[in-house]
Design a protein around this motif. Structure first.
Motif, short mmCIF file in Angstrom:
data_model
loop_
_atom_site.label_atom_id
_atom_site.label_comp_id
_atom_site.label_asym_id
_atom_site.label_seq_id
_atom_site.Cartn_x
_atom_site.Cartn_y
_atom_site.Cartn_z
N LEU A 129 4.12 9.67 -9.91
CA LEU A 129 3.51 9.86 -11.15
C LEU A 129 2.83 11.10 -11.32
CD1 LEU A 129 2.89 8.45 -13.95
CD2 LEU A 129 0.80 7.31 -12.80
N PHE A 130 2.22 11.65 -10.22
CA PHE A 130 1.15 12.93 -10.38
C PHE A 130 1.91 14.20 -9.92
CE2 PHE A 130 -2.05 9.72 -11.27
CZ PHE A 130 -2.74 10.29 -12.44
N LEU A 131 3.05 14.02 -9.42
CA LEU A 131 3.79 15.52 -8.86
C LEU A 131 3.73 16.59 -9.94
CD1 LEU A 131 6.62 14.24 -6.58
CD2 LEU A 131 4.72 15.86 -5.86
N PRO A 132 4.22 16.00 -11.10
CA PRO A 132 4.33 17.18 -12.25
C PRO A 132 2.90 17.94 -12.64
CG PRO A 132 5.55 15.00 -12.79
CD PRO A 132 4.83 14.56 -11.62
N VAL A 133 1.71 17.11 -12.55
CA VAL A 133 0.54 17.46 -12.73
C VAL A 133 0.26 18.42 -11.56
CG1 VAL A 133 -1.95 16.95 -13.07
CG2 VAL A 133 -0.20 15.42 -14.22
N TRP A 134 0.36 18.08 -10.32
CA TRP A 134 -0.04 18.59 -9.39
C TRP A 134 0.83 20.01 -8.98
CZ3 TRP A 134 0.48 13.88 -5.87
CH2 TRP A 134 -0.66 12.89 -5.90
N PRO A 185 0.29 12.97 -16.65
CA PRO A 185 1.64 12.31 -16.16
C PRO A 185 2.55 11.95 -17.40
CG PRO A 185 -0.06 11.67 -14.64
CD PRO A 185 -0.89 12.49 -15.65
N GLN A 186 1.63 11.25 -18.28
CA GLN A 186 2.44 10.46 -19.26
C GLN A 186 3.19 11.81 -20.38
OE1 GLN A 186 1.10 7.42 -21.01
NE2 GLN A 186 0.34 6.55 -19.08
N GLY A 187 2.66 12.98 -20.28
CA GLY A 187 3.23 14.15 -20.87
C GLY A 187 4.37 14.69 -20.16
N TYR A 188 4.70 14.20 -19.07
CA TYR A 188 5.89 14.85 -18.47
C TYR A 188 7.17 14.02 -18.71
CZ TYR A 188 8.66 17.11 -14.72
OH TYR A 188 9.73 18.02 -14.10
N ALA A 224 0.67 -1.32 0.17
CA ALA A 224 -0.01 -0.04 -0.02
C ALA A 224 0.86 1.33 0.09
CB ALA A 224 -0.95 0.19 1.17
N ALA A 225 1.93 1.26 0.96
CA ALA A 225 2.81 2.43 0.84
C ALA A 225 3.46 2.65 -0.30
CB ALA A 225 3.81 2.21 1.93
N PHE A 226 3.81 1.33 -1.02
CA PHE A 226 4.67 1.46 -2.40
C PHE A 226 3.67 2.06 -3.25
CE2 PHE A 226 6.19 -0.01 -6.21
CZ PHE A 226 7.65 -0.09 -6.38
N GLU A 227 2.68 1.62 -3.62
CA GLU A 227 1.69 1.99 -4.63
C GLU A 227 1.18 3.42 -4.30
OE1 GLU A 227 -1.63 -0.64 -4.92
OE2 GLU A 227 -0.25 -2.42 -5.44
N HIS A 228 1.21 3.93 -3.00
CA HIS A 228 0.86 5.36 -2.64
C HIS A 228 1.87 6.21 -3.24
CE1 HIS A 228 -0.34 8.75 -0.40
NE2 HIS A 228 1.05 8.97 -0.07
N ARG A 229 3.21 5.90 -2.97
CA ARG A 229 4.19 6.73 -3.44
C ARG A 229 4.68 6.64 -4.82
NH1 ARG A 229 4.47 10.76 -0.08
NH2 ARG A 229 5.23 10.22 2.04
N ALA A 230 4.26 5.41 -5.56
CA ALA A 230 4.37 5.59 -6.91
C ALA A 230 3.29 6.38 -7.57
CB ALA A 230 4.11 3.89 -7.40
N SER A 233 9.40 8.25 -14.40
CA SER A 233 9.78 6.79 -14.95
C SER A 233 9.05 6.22 -15.90
CB SER A 233 9.57 5.80 -13.61
OG SER A 233 10.23 6.10 -12.43
N VAL A 234 7.75 7.01 -16.40
CA VAL A 234 7.01 6.59 -17.36
C VAL A 234 7.44 6.93 -18.63
CG1 VAL A 234 4.68 7.09 -18.42
CG2 VAL A 234 4.85 6.78 -15.97
N ASN A 235 8.16 8.24 -18.80
CA ASN A 235 8.66 8.55 -20.13
C ASN A 235 10.43 8.31 -20.28
OD1 ASN A 235 6.33 9.31 -21.46
ND2 ASN A 235 6.06 10.85 -19.65
N ASN A 236 10.84 8.35 -18.93
CA ASN A 236 12.28 8.03 -18.70
C ASN A 236 12.98 8.72 -19.70
OD1 ASN A 236 14.36 7.02 -17.27
ND2 ASN A 236 14.17 4.92 -18.42
N LYS A 237 12.92 9.92 -19.93
CA LYS A 237 13.82 10.85 -20.73
C LYS A 237 15.28 10.79 -20.10
CE LYS A 237 14.37 15.36 -23.06
NZ LYS A 237 13.58 16.57 -23.22
N ALA A 238 15.27 10.74 -18.81
CA ALA A 238 16.60 10.91 -18.12
C ALA A 238 17.42 9.65 -18.54
CB ALA A 238 16.59 10.85 -16.70
#
Length: 148
Positions: A120-125, A132-135, A110-116, A139-144
């Motif tokens: 994911l949504f930090l850039p949106v917030w 999130p997929q546009g950031y 539960a803690a893992f899923e909460h933080r994941a 980890s989703v886009n992994n441009k780094a």
């Protein structure tokens, strides 16, 4: 999501590392994000830690890492020192430092899923993306280019 027993041994940590003293974005500039990614990938190749998830915001790094050869207390400070040293070489005129960095041990699914979800949504917030997929720097886009 079902996790195997002992899925959080070795420990998984959620880390937040804000930087102070920068006058412009740091971790979403490709050259500087590459520095962080190279260090994380090197530490993973040497089995020091494993990156589970990440988001780079302009002024902070957010990571979920799993301990491997090193415990968090042995790995984290040298990691932060190396990143700060390498970034400071490229940032002229600024005295950079880490400020208010935090760690939280992830103890269950539960803690893992909460933080994941949070990663994911930090850039949106924060108003950096509408989806999130546009950031790029997560980890989703992994441009780094972090080995996940």
């Amino acid at each position: 999501m079902n996790y195997l027993p002992n899925a959080f041994d070795p420990p998984v940590w959620y880390l937040v590392m804000p930087i102070c003293g920068a006058e412009e974005e740091v971790f979403t500039r490709k050259r500087l994000a590459d520095i962080v990614a190279a260090k994380l990938n090197n530490d993973q190749r040497h089995a020091l830690i494993t990156v589970e998830d990440y988001t780079f915001l302009p002024m902070s790094i957010h990571l979920m890492v799993r301990e491997n050869a090193l415990t968090l207390d042995l790995w984290w400070q040298p990691f932060m020192d190396a990143i700060l040293r390498d970034i400071a070489r490229l940032q002229t005129g600024n005295t950079l430092s880490w400020c208010n960095y935090t760690s939280e041990r992830i103890i269950d699914a539960a803690a893992f899923e909460h933080r994941a979800y949070e990663l994911l949504f930090l850039p949106v917030w924060k108003g950096l993306a509408t989806d999130p997929q546009g950031y790029a720097y997560n980890s989703v886009n992994n441009k780094a280019g972090i080995d996940l």
